[in-house]
Design a protein around this motif. Structure first.
Motif, PDB file in Angstrom:
ATOM      1  N   MET A   1      49.424  36.980  40.193  1.00  0.00           N
ATOM      2  CA  MET A   1      48.107  36.512  40.612  1.00  0.00           C
ATOM      3  C   MET A   1      47.085  37.630  40.379  1.00  0.00           C
ATOM      4  SD  MET A   1      46.942  34.961  44.284  1.00  0.00           S
ATOM      5  CE  MET A   1      47.506  33.302  43.987  1.00  0.00           C
ATOM      6  N   SER A   2      45.921  37.271  39.912  1.00  0.00           N
ATOM      7  CA  SER A   2      44.857  38.223  39.619  1.00  0.00           C
ATOM      8  C   SER A   2      44.326  38.882  40.889  1.00  0.00           C
ATOM      9  CB  SER A   2      43.718  37.478  38.912  1.00  0.00           C
ATOM     10  OG  SER A   2      42.548  38.239  38.909  1.00  0.00           O
ATOM     11  N   ARG A   3      43.809  40.099  40.742  1.00  0.00           N
ATOM     12  CA  ARG A   3      43.155  40.755  41.882  1.00  0.00           C
ATOM     13  C   ARG A   3      42.007  39.922  42.398  1.00  0.00           C
ATOM     14  NH1 ARG A   3      41.258  45.993  38.791  1.00  0.00           N
ATOM     15  NH2 ARG A   3      39.416  44.747  38.704  1.00  0.00           N
ATOM     16  N   ALA A  52      33.313  36.754  22.632  1.00  0.00           N
ATOM     17  CA  ALA A  52      33.512  38.026  23.340  1.00  0.00           C
ATOM     18  C   ALA A  52      33.443  37.818  24.854  1.00  0.00           C
ATOM     19  CB  ALA A  52      32.479  39.053  22.884  1.00  0.00           C
ATOM     20  N   VAL A  53      32.498  37.007  25.300  1.00  0.00           N
ATOM     21  CA  VAL A  53      32.387  36.720  26.735  1.00  0.00           C
ATOM     22  C   VAL A  53      33.606  35.930  27.210  1.00  0.00           C
ATOM     23  CG1 VAL A  53      31.064  35.446  28.487  1.00  0.00           C
ATOM     24  CG2 VAL A  53      29.872  36.898  26.825  1.00  0.00           C
ATOM     25  N   ALA A  54      34.080  34.990  26.398  1.00  0.00           N
ATOM     26  CA  ALA A  54      35.269  34.224  26.777  1.00  0.00           C
ATOM     27  C   ALA A  54      36.468  35.145  26.976  1.00  0.00           C
ATOM     28  CB  ALA A  54      35.570  33.170  25.714  1.00  0.00           C
ATOM     29  N   ASP A  55      36.642  36.118  26.097  1.00  0.00           N
ATOM     30  CA  ASP A  55      37.744  37.069  26.232  1.00  0.00           C
ATOM     31  C   ASP A  55      37.604  37.891  27.517  1.00  0.00           C
ATOM     32  OD1 ASP A  55      38.877  36.194  23.842  1.00  0.00           O
ATOM     33  OD2 ASP A  55      38.014  37.834  22.661  1.00  0.00           O
ATOM     34  N   ALA A  56      36.397  38.368  27.784  1.00  0.00           N
ATOM     35  CA  ALA A  56      36.157  39.146  29.005  1.00  0.00           C
ATOM     36  C   ALA A  56      36.375  38.290  30.246  1.00  0.00           C
ATOM     37  CB  ALA A  56      34.739  39.718  28.994  1.00  0.00           C
ATOM     38  N   ALA A  57      35.880  37.074  30.219  1.00  0.00           N
ATOM     39  CA  ALA A  57      36.023  36.170  31.364  1.00  0.00           C
ATOM     40  C   ALA A  57      37.492  35.859  31.640  1.00  0.00           C
ATOM     41  CB  ALA A  57      35.240  34.882  31.114  1.00  0.00           C
ATOM     42  N   GLU A  58      38.250  35.669  30.581  1.00  0.00           N
ATOM     43  CA  GLU A  58      39.680  35.386  30.748  1.00  0.00           C
ATOM     44  C   GLU A  58      40.385  36.579  31.381  1.00  0.00           C
ATOM     45  OE1 GLU A  58      42.830  32.652  30.445  1.00  0.00           O
ATOM     46  OE2 GLU A  58      40.668  32.403  30.285  1.00  0.00           O
ATOM     47  N   THR A  59      40.045  37.775  30.944  1.00  0.00           N
ATOM     48  CA  THR A  59      40.626  38.992  31.523  1.00  0.00           C
ATOM     49  C   THR A  59      40.263  39.116  32.998  1.00  0.00           C
ATOM     50  OG1 THR A  59      40.568  40.134  29.400  1.00  0.00           O
ATOM     51  CG2 THR A  59      40.659  41.519  31.366  1.00  0.00           C
ATOM     52  N   MET A  60      39.029  38.771  33.345  1.00  0.00           N
ATOM     53  CA  MET A  60      38.555  38.870  34.723  1.00  0.00           C
ATOM     54  C   MET A  60      38.970  37.668  35.567  1.00  0.00           C
ATOM     55  SD  MET A  60      34.726  40.304  33.885  1.00  0.00           S
ATOM     56  CE  MET A  60      34.266  40.803  35.539  1.00  0.00           C
ATOM     57  N   LEU A  92      30.827  39.936  36.294  1.00  0.00           N
ATOM     58  CA  LEU A  92      30.824  39.262  34.994  1.00  0.00           C
ATOM     59  C   LEU A  92      29.448  39.331  34.351  1.00  0.00           C
ATOM     60  CD1 LEU A  92      32.294  37.761  32.788  1.00  0.00           C
ATOM     61  CD2 LEU A  92      31.978  35.636  34.113  1.00  0.00           C
ATOM     62  N   ALA A  93      28.391  39.213  35.142  1.00  0.00           N
ATOM     63  CA  ALA A  93      27.030  39.335  34.596  1.00  0.00           C
ATOM     64  C   ALA A  93      26.830  40.707  33.962  1.00  0.00           C
ATOM     65  CB  ALA A  93      25.993  39.089  35.691  1.00  0.00           C
ATOM     66  N   ALA A  94      27.303  41.743  34.613  1.00  0.00           N
ATOM     67  CA  ALA A  94      27.183  43.100  34.062  1.00  0.00           C
ATOM     68  C   ALA A  94      27.948  43.210  32.751  1.00  0.00           C
ATOM     69  CB  ALA A  94      27.690  44.131  35.069  1.00  0.00           C
ATOM     70  N   ARG A  95      29.122  42.611  32.692  1.00  0.00           N
ATOM     71  CA  ARG A  95      29.921  42.648  31.452  1.00  0.00           C
ATOM     72  C   ARG A  95      29.235  41.852  30.353  1.00  0.00           C
ATOM     73  NH1 ARG A  95      32.013  45.173  27.850  1.00  0.00           N
ATOM     74  NH2 ARG A  95      33.881  44.372  26.843  1.00  0.00           N
ATOM     75  N   ILE A  96      28.660  40.705  30.690  1.00  0.00           N
ATOM     76  CA  ILE A  96      27.918  39.915  29.699  1.00  0.00           C
ATOM     77  C   ILE A  96      26.746  40.727  29.159  1.00  0.00           C
ATOM     78  CG2 ILE A  96      26.421  37.889  29.389  1.00  0.00           C
ATOM     79  CD1 ILE A  96      28.380  36.398  31.323  1.00  0.00           C
ATOM     80  N   ASN A  97      26.053  41.458  30.027  1.00  0.00           N
ATOM     81  CA  ASN A  97      24.947  42.302  29.562  1.00  0.00           C
ATOM     82  C   ASN A  97      25.428  43.358  28.572  1.00  0.00           C
ATOM     83  OD1 ASN A  97      23.071  40.904  31.024  1.00  0.00           O
ATOM     84  ND2 ASN A  97      22.519  42.588  32.374  1.00  0.00           N
TER      85      ASN A  97
END
Length: 105
Positions: A1-3, A52-60, A92-97
């Protein structure tokens, strides 16, 4: 389970959100959700940003709503299970930026 799933997410107050948005250029909204529209250099560049955002979102393990209109890509964030904006959305907003800055150079 994710953090992210293990920690309880708490909806931010209007004051907390206002303070946080001051550090997130381009984002606006209220405690029920925040959004940002990014204009990409081209349609393919916008799609690359979405990927790129989809990859980051999946990781998060926290996923945005995404709307693509030619070169305009709008990201909407809210922690649906909590009924509003939480720290997960801000992260996630910070990562999207960060990804948008790379994509629009």
């Amino acid at each position: 389970m994710s953090r992210y799933r293990e920690r309880m997410a708490t909806v931010l107050s209007a004051e907390q959100l206002s303070t946080a948005l001051a550090d997130l250029p381009g984002w606006s909204g209220g405690t029920d959700g925040i959004s940002r529209t990014i204009t990409a250099a081209s349609f393919p560049a916008g799609i690359s940003l979405v990927t790129a955002v989809a990859d980051a979102a999946e990781t998060m393990n926290h996923h945005p709503d995404i709307d693509i209109r030619w070169t305009d890509v709008t990201f909407r964030l809210s922690t649906h299970s909590e009924g509003g904006v939480t720290e997960h959305d801000l992260a996630l907003a910070a990562r999207i930026n960060e990804l948008a800055d790379l994509a629009t150079r």
